[in-house]
Design an enzyme around this catalytic site. Structure first.
Site, PDB file in Angstrom:
ATOM      1  N   GLY A 168     -15.635  21.472  53.537  1.00  0.00           N
ATOM      2  CA  GLY A 168     -16.223  20.418  54.467  1.00  0.00           C
ATOM      3  C   GLY A 168     -15.127  19.847  55.287  1.00  0.00           C
ATOM      4  O   GLY A 168     -14.181  20.392  55.552  1.00  0.00           O
ATOM      5  N   SER A 169     -15.322  18.588  55.383  1.00  0.00           N
ATOM      6  CA  SER A 169     -14.332  17.569  56.482  1.00  0.00           C
ATOM      7  C   SER A 169     -13.219  17.460  56.059  1.00  0.00           C
ATOM      8  O   SER A 169     -12.370  17.117  57.084  1.00  0.00           O
ATOM      9  CB  SER A 169     -14.976  16.386  56.493  1.00  0.00           C
ATOM     10  OG  SER A 169     -16.337  16.333  57.134  1.00  0.00           O
ATOM     11  N   THR A 170     -12.771  17.716  54.810  1.00  0.00           N
ATOM     12  CA  THR A 170     -11.232  17.631  54.546  1.00  0.00           C
ATOM     13  C   THR A 170     -10.572  18.747  55.306  1.00  0.00           C
ATOM     14  O   THR A 170      -9.489  18.575  55.733  1.00  0.00           O
ATOM     15  CB  THR A 170     -10.916  17.919  52.807  1.00  0.00           C
ATOM     16  OG1 THR A 170     -11.648  19.222  52.508  1.00  0.00           O
ATOM     17  CG2 THR A 170     -11.516  16.878  52.351  1.00  0.00           C
ATOM     18  N   PHE A 171     -11.285  19.995  55.712  1.00  0.00           N
ATOM     19  CA  PHE A 171     -10.614  20.793  56.601  1.00  0.00           C
ATOM     20  C   PHE A 171     -10.429  20.496  57.899  1.00  0.00           C
ATOM     21  O   PHE A 171      -9.529  21.336  58.646  1.00  0.00           O
ATOM     22  CB  PHE A 171     -11.541  22.368  56.381  1.00  0.00           C
ATOM     23  CG  PHE A 171     -10.935  23.392  56.921  1.00  0.00           C
ATOM     24  CD1 PHE A 171     -10.111  24.132  56.013  1.00  0.00           C
ATOM     25  CD2 PHE A 171     -11.236  24.127  57.998  1.00  0.00           C
ATOM     26  CE1 PHE A 171      -9.191  25.189  56.353  1.00  0.00           C
ATOM     27  CE2 PHE A 171     -10.540  25.142  58.485  1.00  0.00           C
ATOM     28  CZ  PHE A 171      -9.565  25.574  57.759  1.00  0.00           C
ATOM     29  N   LYS A 172     -11.126  19.424  58.389  1.00  0.00           N
ATOM     30  CA  LYS A 172     -10.662  19.037  59.697  1.00  0.00           C
ATOM     31  C   LYS A 172      -9.215  18.612  59.971  1.00  0.00           C
ATOM     32  O   LYS A 172      -8.776  18.617  61.300  1.00  0.00           O
ATOM     33  CB  LYS A 172     -11.593  17.691  59.799  1.00  0.00           C
ATOM     34  CG  LYS A 172     -13.110  18.099  59.975  1.00  0.00           C
ATOM     35  CD  LYS A 172     -13.937  16.848  60.147  1.00  0.00           C
ATOM     36  CE  LYS A 172     -15.493  17.299  60.364  1.00  0.00           C
ATOM     37  NZ  LYS A 172     -16.370  16.037  60.150  1.00  0.00           N
TER      38      LYS A 172
END
Length: 576
Positions: A306-310
């Site tokens: 999810g958004s941690t990969f941003k």
């Protein structure tokens, strides 16, 4: 007549000389063997009259960052019988079956078995072994050896691992560093007569075992203990299936804590979880359940980050120059990619925002736009450059690899979903290692536990080193990422990770588990401090929390509480 007598005399003489020649040859051979090969045959004769029993070596201890012994040895006994020396078989059967709590049939079969030595039971408590020795039963041998003992029971169970009945490592660090920990077995040699009876006057000859080397690791049991406490509390209050926490030094990859609850009791690793129906279960099914209990989800399980990969998308975009902190975006609540409408988590949209604000808002359209600007070739280039297409090399067995689209299969829609952390899977340790490498100045580090081995006199035997890949991003990009992620915690979606008196950077995430629409979510938060010069990074992942499931509301507070406790302990708080 005279001729026959002469012939017989010659025949007798010939036979005599032949016999003499054979006798002389035999005597010569005997003399040769006795003089020139005496040592060899003396050794062979000695071996025929020797009984050999092994002595287990003390396994090397595992010692944490503070010098605390977290895997030790406990003296136990092995009970054996030597058939040729037994004088009172019935008494031996009665005593051993009672003292060792074994069936009489089981013991009798071994007592009556014709063998040089027959083991009855190993890993017997020393007190019980001493009690059996006190009976002074001929033919019964009580040998002391070692059993692995874990003073902290379940703490760090999936990291440490455990040993089997033969004292060999089964999982975790115990098996990874088997060659250093195992030591070298010794032997007890006794001399017997032709009937196999020990000759008391000959005594025993001992070859002493060589203890294994101690393994010093980076795990800090104080941090591990508090992280485990937080994980258990979160699992209980959120009725989650599992909670994982990794704490590591982003500068060198040393892992300070790794928690994956529920864990198991290292001193009773074959016990199934309470409530498991063990009556109607096959051995195969039991082993399957045990494998699930022992499995370390931090390294062996993949998930959609999810958004941690941003963090990765942002770093690649900045490094490639397809985005700057001043770039402006507009979020109406969705973005169209080819014929697919991909929505933002804020369906009403974030409106006008720059790149820093887009990261603070965790805005999907912003990161999709950056991903599309990069394109498939560049995105794959950075995937490889950041080390995401390979395993981290963490020194634990069972690490899983990244599950990613093949480059030739990735089109615009796949690129868009990958850009904000969906449609592919990585391990928690991979995310922690990659974010560490982006914020530490751009050095790809190898996450690890082992620091060195040493003998019991604390003489260092081996210092472990680990690969480092330099310049996966520039110092400038790394500094920009630290600044942006500090803003995320200071005033953005990660504000629940803020710690008073400390500069914290981080990123939240809320992702769905497959299949989509199952109503199952994963809440996570990766944080680091101090933001300007990170010394500690923590990743918390909560699997399927009930009720509120957003990363910013569920996972960020876990890392905040962790940092509030361990930053003062590590001397990383700013009290000015």
């Amino acid at each position: 007549m005279i001729k026959n007598k002469t012939y017989n005399r010659k025949k007798i003489v010939t036979v005599f000389f032949l016999c003499f020649a054979v006798f002389a040859a035999l005597m010569g051979r005997l003399f040769y063997l006795m003089v020139f090969h005496s040592d060899y045959y003396m050794e062979k004769a000695k071996q025929l009259h020797e009984r050999e029993r092994s002595i287990k070596a003390a396994r090397g201890r595992i010692i944490d960052a503070n010098g605390t012994v977290i895997a030790d040895n406990k003296t136990v006994c092995t009970i054996s019988v030597i058939h040729s020396q037994i004088k009172e078989p019935d008494k031996i059967v009665e005593v051993l079956s009672r003292e060792l709590e074994l069936s009489e049939d089981y013991v009798r079969k071994r007592v009556e078995k014709y063998s040089s030595i027959e083991r009855i039971k190993s890993n017997v408590d020393k007190e019980k072994g001493d009690a059996i020795r006190a009976y002074n039963l001929a033919g019964v041998k009580v040998d002391e050896d070692y059993k692995r003992y874990y003073p902290y029971d379940s703490l760090a169970s999936k990291v440490l691992g455990f040993t089997g009945g033969d004292n060999q490592g089964i999982i975790g660090l115990e098996v990874k560093y088997e060659e250093y920990l195992k030591g070298q077995e010794g032997t007890i040699l006794t001399i017997t007569d032709a009937r196999g009876i020990e000759i008391d006057e000959a005594g025993e000859e001992r070859i002493e075992p060589v203890p294994g080397n101690d393994l010093y690791i980076s795990l800090d049991m104080n941090i591990q203990s508090y992280a485990t406490q937080l994980a258990k509390q979160t699992m209980e209050t959120k009725e989650a299936e599992r909670v994982s926490i990794i704490v590591m030094n982003p500068q060198n990859g040393e892992i300070m804590a790794m928690v994956d609850v529920p864990e198991f009791d290292l001193n009773h690793p074959y016990d199934l979880p309470e409530g498991t129906d063990t009556e109607n279960i096959s051995e195969e099914k039991k082993q399957e359940l045990l494998n699930a209990v022992w499995r370390n989800g931090c390294i062996s399980d993949t998930y959609e980050p999810g958004s941690t990969f941003k963090v990765i998308t942002a770093a690649a975009g900045l490094e490639e120059g397809v985005v700057t902190v001043e770039d402006r975006f507009s979020c109406p609540g969705y973005i169209m990619v080819e014929d697919r409408r991909i929505r933002c988590h804020k369906t009403s949209g974030h409106g006008a925002e720059n790149f820093v604000e887009g990261t603070m808002n965790s805005c999907n359209p912003v990161f999709i736009t950056v991903g599309l600007r990069l394109g498939v070739d560049n995105y794959y280039k950075y995937f490889k450059q950041f080390g995401l297409l390979e395993k981290t090399g963490v020194d634990l067995p069972g690490e899983a690899g990244t599950i990613m689209h093949r480059k030739e299969d990735m089109k615009a829609v796949e690129l868009a979903t990958v850009s904000f952390g969906q449609s592919f899977q990585i391990t928690p340790i991979q995310l922690a290692a990659t974010v560490s490498s982006i914020i530490n100045g751009g050095r790809r580090i190898t996450p690890h536990f082992a620091v060195m081995t040493a003998d019991r006199e604390e003489k260092q035997m081996k210092s472990f080193t680990y690969p480092v890949t330099k310049s996966i991003v520039s110092e400038e990009t790394s500094a920009t990422m630290r600044m942006i992620l500090e803003q995320v915690v200071a005033a953005g979606s990660g504000k629940n990770g803020h710690v008073e008196g400390a500069r914290v950077g981080g990123k939240t995430a809320t992702s769905q588990t497959l299949p989509r629409g199952s109503g199952r979510y994963i809440a996570s938060f990766v944080g680091f401090a101090p933001a300007d010069n990170p010394k500690v990074l923590a990743l918390a992942i909560i699997h399927n929390p009930q009720g509120v499931y957003y990363g910013g509301q569920v996972a960020a507070p876990v890392v905040r509480q962790l940092f509030e406790n361990i930053l003062p302990y590590l001397g990383e708080m700013d009290y000015n």
